[in-house]
Design an enzyme around this catalytic site. Structure first.
Site, PDB file in Angstrom:
ATOM      1  N   ARG A  55       5.716  -8.722 -18.911  1.00  0.00           N
ATOM      2  CA  ARG A  55       5.237  -7.363 -18.653  1.00  0.00           C
ATOM      3  C   ARG A  55       5.301  -6.533 -19.926  1.00  0.00           C
ATOM      4  O   ARG A  55       6.007  -6.868 -20.880  1.00  0.00           O
ATOM      5  CB  ARG A  55       6.037  -6.700 -17.543  1.00  0.00           C
ATOM      6  CG  ARG A  55       7.499  -6.453 -17.850  1.00  0.00           C
ATOM      7  CD  ARG A  55       8.166  -5.537 -16.824  1.00  0.00           C
ATOM      8  NE  ARG A  55       7.870  -5.899 -15.452  1.00  0.00           N
ATOM      9  CZ  ARG A  55       7.255  -5.068 -14.584  1.00  0.00           C
ATOM     10  NH1 ARG A  55       6.900  -3.856 -14.946  1.00  0.00           N
ATOM     11  NH2 ARG A  55       7.032  -5.440 -13.351  1.00  0.00           N
TER      12      ARG A  55
ATOM     13  N   GLU B 242       0.105  -1.961  -5.571  1.00  0.00           N
ATOM     14  CA  GLU B 242       0.610  -1.404  -4.334  1.00  0.00           C
ATOM     15  C   GLU B 242       0.240   0.081  -4.384  1.00  0.00           C
ATOM     16  O   GLU B 242       0.560   0.744  -5.377  1.00  0.00           O
ATOM     17  CB  GLU B 242       2.126  -1.572  -4.337  1.00  0.00           C
ATOM     18  CG  GLU B 242       2.750  -1.549  -2.987  1.00  0.00           C
ATOM     19  CD  GLU B 242       4.255  -1.835  -3.077  1.00  0.00           C
ATOM     20  OE1 GLU B 242       4.965  -1.294  -2.242  1.00  0.00           O
ATOM     21  OE2 GLU B 242       4.687  -2.582  -3.975  1.00  0.00           O
TER      22      GLU B 242
ATOM     23  N   LYS C 209       8.105   3.533 -11.188  1.00  0.00           N
ATOM     24  CA  LYS C 209       7.435   4.539 -10.357  1.00  0.00           C
ATOM     25  C   LYS C 209       8.426   5.578  -9.848  1.00  0.00           C
ATOM     26  O   LYS C 209       8.104   6.756  -9.730  1.00  0.00           O
ATOM     27  CB  LYS C 209       6.752   3.867  -9.179  1.00  0.00           C
ATOM     28  CG  LYS C 209       5.435   3.195  -9.561  1.00  0.00           C
ATOM     29  CD  LYS C 209       4.841   2.467  -8.374  1.00  0.00           C
ATOM     30  CE  LYS C 209       3.738   1.529  -8.834  1.00  0.00           C
ATOM     31  NZ  LYS C 209       3.441   0.518  -7.821  1.00  0.00           N
TER      32      LYS C 209
HETATM   33  P1  ATP Z   1       6.803  -1.124  -8.220  1.00  0.00           P
HETATM   34  O1  ATP Z   1       7.640  -2.356  -8.233  1.00  0.00           O
HETATM   35  O2  ATP Z   1       7.494   0.131  -8.677  1.00  0.00           O
HETATM   36  O3  ATP Z   1       5.989  -0.981  -6.983  1.00  0.00           O
HETATM   37  P2  ATP Z   1       4.912  -2.554  -9.802  1.00  0.00           P
HETATM   38  O4  ATP Z   1       5.047  -2.499 -11.257  1.00  0.00           O
HETATM   39  O5  ATP Z   1       5.240  -3.801  -9.084  1.00  0.00           O
HETATM   40  O6  ATP Z   1       5.760  -1.323  -9.358  1.00  0.00           O
HETATM   41  P3  ATP Z   1       2.321  -2.744  -8.576  1.00  0.00           P
HETATM   42  O7  ATP Z   1       1.449  -1.654  -8.113  1.00  0.00           O
HETATM   43  O8  ATP Z   1       2.831  -3.680  -7.554  1.00  0.00           O
HETATM   44  O9  ATP Z   1       3.502  -2.052  -9.354  1.00  0.00           O
HETATM   45  O10 ATP Z   1       1.643  -3.532  -9.761  1.00  0.00           O
HETATM   46  C1  ATP Z   1       0.319  -3.996  -9.724  1.00  0.00           C
HETATM   47  C2  ATP Z   1       0.131  -5.067 -10.745  1.00  0.00           C
HETATM   48  O11 ATP Z   1       0.398  -4.563 -12.049  1.00  0.00           O
HETATM   49  C3  ATP Z   1       1.085  -6.214 -10.507  1.00  0.00           C
HETATM   50  O12 ATP Z   1       0.353  -7.426 -10.607  1.00  0.00           O
HETATM   51  C4  ATP Z   1       2.081  -6.094 -11.619  1.00  0.00           C
HETATM   52  O13 ATP Z   1       2.539  -7.348 -12.034  1.00  0.00           O
HETATM   53  C5  ATP Z   1       1.305  -5.396 -12.717  1.00  0.00           C
HETATM   54  N1  ATP Z   1       2.195  -4.616 -13.573  1.00  0.00           N
HETATM   55  C6  ATP Z   1       2.994  -3.595 -13.206  1.00  0.00           C
HETATM   56  N2  ATP Z   1       3.713  -3.130 -14.241  1.00  0.00           N
HETATM   57  C7  ATP Z   1       3.360  -3.872 -15.318  1.00  0.00           C
HETATM   58  C8  ATP Z   1       3.750  -3.897 -16.711  1.00  0.00           C
HETATM   59  N3  ATP Z   1       4.671  -3.062 -17.199  1.00  0.00           N
HETATM   60  N4  ATP Z   1       3.155  -4.796 -17.523  1.00  0.00           N
HETATM   61  C9  ATP Z   1       2.232  -5.640 -17.039  1.00  0.00           C
HETATM   62  N5  ATP Z   1       1.829  -5.679 -15.762  1.00  0.00           N
HETATM   63  C10 ATP Z   1       2.376  -4.817 -14.902  1.00  0.00           C
HETATM   64 MG    MG Z   2       5.075  -4.219  -6.915  1.00  0.00          MG
END
Ligand code: ATP
Ligand code: MG
Length: 586
Positions: free
Chosen positions: A293, A58, A303
């Site tokens: 994760r 995102e 974030k």
């Molecule tokens: P937020 O919920 O704060 O927007 P997010 O972690 O969902 O943050 P995204 O930009 O939606 O952020 O994440 C992009 C991709 O990275 C998604 O597929 C997510 O599953 C993966 N991702 C995010 N954080 C982690 C993590 N700590 N470990 C592994 N994968 C992650």
């Molecule tokens: Mg997200």
């Protein structure tokens, strides 16, 4: 809980993909060269990509070390199995996205060594480009009785949803005629209803044990502008509805996501199968697979919290070398290959755990040790005078650029009567097991002579200001006398000629938090900020050290450093300490 690394083989996703390929699950897949519904994909050719994965950030912040795991998995698996990995900006939420982040995300994925282009395909997509398809599909769902417009308020919907133990109750609008829902959906799209007055819901089962299947909302009304589609849409799709559709339009085979989406999988499958049965999507359909994760000790990755660190000035910006963002790690001196190595060592599992930060640091040391050139630096200098060395004397000393790889050549630097040494390498009264300089003791000046300490000056507080020693002329490193030295020395210290040293600013970074779990439970993560996470010193570095931005070096005995990308120059070197040579936290 802190876990040891999984052996590299522990990647259940590899096994799934191997099985899928063996069983020909995606053999019939077509690809028209661009994302699209069944009508478009049916005209395509057999997909030459064996699998398709996607990394769907995102664009509402900078990527962090957790994202690296997802990038490594998605791009890495695609590469390994001769497939394609798409970069998809998941920008369906109008309020939170900012175009600024799009460039940074793309740059960072490329920096990590991955590429979304594949053969002649670009494969960089925006979810908002699918708004028209999503809307068409929504109408198809309504016409077929699989969705309805609900005029309950948000609170009513929430209170009739039931709980984990109680079923939900049907909305009074659930059985309204499809034509009525269709008319209202079009009015919603045309902006004729205020926010929150109604919503489009899937019509599945209010009695399902899985709350996500109790008629989830597909579209809500939001009269806000979107960074790419402007004011065209007053309705926006919910993530759980948009995501499976995005995957299917792009011909994704393996949709890899984190464990919290496990409960969403039945809805993911319901959406795709319903739309495929309606002829909107082409089979074979994507399948969702969840993995744990990455949680790192001493790090926060939310974030919102990272933004707070930046906004409140606890760090200098998103790329502050203490930040767990990938731009921060990059500025700190982490190599893309060390981050990939770390991710490979992590493996992939189905259960959550917390990984110790030292694993990331060790990956960097293992990556740099064989390749980083060695230089000397003195960060906390005190003067050493060789009392029996000629006033204006000077001679060259030779040292390997990398002792593990002599093909990297050697370097030379001058030895003179007055040298800088580390303050800590001298003690007026030595503690036990101290083998470096103290009155009467001998040590080797690394790559130079053995010296014997003859005395020191001190200030009014008794702190040493200058150290004196005599050198033993026959003991120079690399000469015969070095091996046949008359005295046995147990310590070797680094040094730099005072007349030919290069001045440098050295930035010493440490962990941003002192607590391994800064944001667990009810803790305020700001309480765990490490007050000593950043210190700047003026030191001396070996003459001739390359200080062009981005140059990495091991300063002997001190650690790995990088010439700062923004601030370093050959005239005014600035080095960031990436990591010390040994883990000092245990
Ligand atoms: P937020 O919920 O704060 O927007 P997010 O972690 O969902 O943050 P995204 O930009 O939606 O952020 O994440 C992009 C991709 O990275 C998604 O597929 C997510 O599953 C993966 N991702 C995010 N954080 C982690 C993590 N700590 N470990 C592994 N994968 C992650
Ligand atoms: Mg997200």
């Amino acid at each position: 809980m802190t876990h040891a690394v999984n052996p590299p083989a522990a990647n259940f996703l590899r096994t799934i993909i191997e099985n899928d390929l063996r069983e020909g699950r995606y053999a019939d897949k077509r690809w028209a060269g661009k994302p699209g519904p069944a009508a478009i994909q049916n005209q395509g050719h057999a997909d030459s990509a064996a699998i398709r994965t996607r990394f769907p950030p995102e664009p509402n912040g900078y990527l962090h070390i957790g994202h690296a795991k997802s990038i490594y998995l998605n791009f890495g698996l695609a590469r390994e199995f001769n497939g394609a990995c798409h970069l998809r900006f998941d920008d369906t939420n109008p309020e939170r996205e900012e175009a600024e982040y799009v460039d940074s995300i793309a740059d960072t994925v490329r920096w990590l060594g991955f590429d979304w282009r594949w053969n002649d395909e670009t494969n960089c997509y925006f979810a908002s480009d699918y708004f028209d398809y999503l809307y068409e599909f929504a109408e198809a769902l309504v016409r077929s009785g699989n969705a309805y417009v609900d005029e309950q308020s948000v609170e009513q919907m929430r209170s009739t949803r039931g709980t984990l133990t109680e079923k939900g109750t049907d909305s009074p609008w659930r059985d309204r005629p499809a034509e009525e829902s269709l008319r209202l959906l079009r009015e919603m799209r045309d902006g004729r209803h205020p926010d929150g007055s109604m919503a489009l819901r899937a019509r599945i089962d209010m009695g399902s044990p899985n709350i996500n299947m109790r008629d989830p909302v597909l579209y809500r009304i939001r009269h806000v502008a979107h960074h790419r589609t402007g004011t065209k849409w007053p309705i926006y799709p919910m993530y759980a509805w948009a995501h499976p559709v995005e995957d299917a339009l792009e011909g994704i085979t393996h949709s890899v996501c984190t464990l919290e989406f496990e409960d969403q999988r039945p809805f993911y499958d319901w959406i795709l199968n319903t739309l495929a049965d309606l002829g909107q999507l082409r089979r074979p359909l994507p399948r969702q697979h969840e993995f744990a994760r990455l949680n790192l000790s001493y790090v926060v990755t939310s974030k919102r919290k990272l933004l707070q660190l930046v906004r409140d000035g606890h760090v200098s910006g998103w790329d502050d070398p203490r930040m767990p963002t990938l731009v921060g790690l990059r500025r700190r001196g982490y190599t893309p290959s060390s981050i990939r190595l770390f991710c490979e060592r992590l493996g992939v599992s189905k259960s959550d755990s917390r990984i110790d930060y030292s694993l990331l640091e060790q990956a960097l040391r293992d990556d740099l040790d064989p390749v980083a050139e060695r230089r000397v630096a003195v960060l906390d200098p005190i003067k050493l005078v060789l009392v029996n060395y000629p006033e204006s004397g000077s001679e060259r000393c030779q040292a390997p650029c990398n002792p593990h790889d002599l093909t990297q050549g050697s370097r030379e630097f001058p030895l003179t009567r007055e040298l800088w040494i580390e303050r800590d390498d001298f003690r007026a009264t030595p503690p036990k097991k101290y083998f470096r300089l103290y009155p009467g003791n001998t040590v080797r000046l690394k790559y130079g002579y053995i010296v014997r300490c003859t005395g020191f000056d001190q200030d009014a507080n008794g702190a040493a200001t200058t150290v004196y020693a005599e050198y033993l002329p026959d003991t120079k490193s690399g000469t015969q006398g070095a091996n046949a030295a008359p005295v046995k020395v147990r310590g070797a210290i680094t040094w730099i000629s005072t007349t030919q040293a290069t001045a440098a600013e050295i930035r010493l970074y440490d962990r941003l938090f002192t607590d391994p779990h800064p944001d667990s439970g009810r803790k305020n993560f700001l309480d765990a900020l490490n007050p000593d996470s950043f210190k700047t010193v003026r030191g001396w570095i070996e003459p001739g050290t390359d200080a062009r931005p981005g140059t990495r070096v091991q300063f002997e005995r001190l650690g790995y450093f990088i010439a700062d990308e923004a601030d370093s120059s050959e005239q005014a070197p600035v080095f960031n300490r990436t990591v010390t040579l040994r883990d000092s936290w245990n």
